[in-house]
Scaffold this active site. Structure first.
Site, PDB file in Angstrom:
ATOM      1  N   HIS A  20       0.956  -1.147  -0.043  1.00 49.40           N
ATOM      2  CA  HIS A  20       0.001  -0.080  -0.013  1.00 49.40           C
ATOM      3  C   HIS A  20       0.997   1.235   0.000  1.00 49.40           C
ATOM      4  O   HIS A  20       2.106   1.282   0.728  1.00 49.40           O
ATOM      5  CB  HIS A  20      -0.741  -0.050   1.061  1.00 49.40           C
ATOM      6  CG  HIS A  20      -0.332   0.200   2.577  1.00 49.40           C
ATOM      7  ND1 HIS A  20       0.182   1.350   3.084  1.00 49.40           N
ATOM      8  CD2 HIS A  20       0.038  -0.753   3.734  1.00 49.40           C
ATOM      9  CE1 HIS A  20       0.594   1.202   4.265  1.00 49.40           C
ATOM     10  NE2 HIS A  20       0.822   0.008   4.366  1.00 49.40           N
ATOM     11  N   ARG A  72      -5.860   1.770   4.622  1.00 48.26           N
ATOM     12  CA  ARG A  72      -4.760   2.087   3.849  1.00 48.26           C
ATOM     13  C   ARG A  72      -4.510   1.264   2.707  1.00 48.26           C
ATOM     14  O   ARG A  72      -4.111   1.810   1.546  1.00 48.26           O
ATOM     15  CB  ARG A  72      -3.481   2.395   4.491  1.00 48.26           C
ATOM     16  CG  ARG A  72      -3.062   1.011   5.310  1.00 48.26           C
ATOM     17  CD  ARG A  72      -1.967   1.567   6.198  1.00 48.26           C
ATOM     18  NE  ARG A  72      -1.392   0.438   7.164  1.00 48.26           N
ATOM     19  CZ  ARG A  72      -1.940  -0.043   8.172  1.00 48.26           C
ATOM     20  NH1 ARG A  72      -3.203   0.345   8.761  1.00 48.26           N
ATOM     21  NH2 ARG A  72      -1.270  -1.101   9.027  1.00 48.26           N
ATOM     22  N   GLU A  96      -1.944  -6.325   8.013  1.00 46.16           N
ATOM     23  CA  GLU A  96      -0.791  -6.243   8.485  1.00 46.16           C
ATOM     24  C   GLU A  96      -0.722  -7.017   9.862  1.00 46.16           C
ATOM     25  O   GLU A  96      -1.589  -7.427  10.355  1.00 46.16           O
ATOM     26  CB  GLU A  96      -0.394  -4.820   8.741  1.00 46.16           C
ATOM     27  CG  GLU A  96       0.945  -4.575   9.366  1.00 46.16           C
ATOM     28  CD  GLU A  96       2.137  -5.041   8.358  1.00 46.16           C
ATOM     29  OE1 GLU A  96       2.389  -6.362   8.408  1.00 46.16           O
ATOM     30  OE2 GLU A  96       3.105  -4.217   7.902  1.00 46.16           O
TER      31      GLU A  96
END
Length: 213
Positions: A20, A72, A96
């Site tokens: 990202h 994000r 993540e």
């Protein structure tokens, strides 16, 4: 003979991974992890540039896109997908690494308060955080799914730590390999991975930053 050739061709895959683009947490000193930060204005422009370049490169080829459900990553995927005519599929396996109690805190706070300095894939910065082995185990079912299904062209939008684990899996390494080596990418980096007709896996491009410009 014809059945053999078709069977071999079905093994061929192209996987494009995209880290990202610039997020607010890259600019304000806060921890990313399992927190929902928007892209910055620069990050939006970077994602648009990636979309434009991939539109030219992938013209005429059908792809499917998966993305982490964190904002994000999803925003990056949405901007890119607009140029490719795709609808990103949200997968929380692509999130993540969860860093536990430091989520919502600054990077400075993390460094000052970490409970354990990570040395192995089984270590956790905080008692309620994921280890890298936890991430490995979370990601593995998704990895097995995309490597064994009939999808030949795949785009994955995710996060730096997660993608490091993904690359190790792709190269048929064990989780313990992350104790002493890893492939590290940068926000906005684009990587090209291939599995050829014999099943050999090849990384042809890693964290190429030219796409964001």
């Amino acid at each position: 003979m014809r059945k053999y050739i078709l069977g071999e061709l079905s093994k061929m895959k192209t996987i494009i991974t995209i880290h990202h683009t610039q997020s607010v947490h890259h600019t304000n000193g806060m921890v990313g992890s399992w927190t929902d930060w928007d892209l910055t204005e620069l990050g939006i422009n970077q994602a648009i540039n990636i979309g434009k370049k991939l539109q030219q490169e992938l013209s005429g080829r059908a792809f499917i896109m998966y993305t982490s459900d964190l904002k994000r990553s999803k925003q990056t995927a949405d901007h890119i997908a607009a140029y490719l005519g795709l609808k990103p599929i949200l997968r929380n396996e692509l999130r993540e690494r969860n860093l536990g109690k430091c989520c919502g805190k600054s990077v400075h706070w993390l460094k000052e308060n970490m409970e354990l300095q990570e040395k192995t894939v089984d270590d956790r910065l905080f008692s309620d955080a994921e280890s890298r082995r936890d991430v490995w185990n979370r990601l593995k079912p998704f990895f097995n799914e995309i490597m064994t299904n009939n999808e030949r062209n795949i785009i994955i939008v995710s996060h730096g730590d997660l993608l490091s684990v993904f690359y190790a899996m792709f190269m048929s390494l064990e989780a313990e390999s992350l104790n002493h080596s890893e492939i590290f990418g940068l926000p906005g980096g684009v990587s090209y991975l291939h599995e050829n007709e014999t099943g050999k896996r090849i990384i042809k491009k890693i964290s190429d930053m030219s796409y964001i410009k």
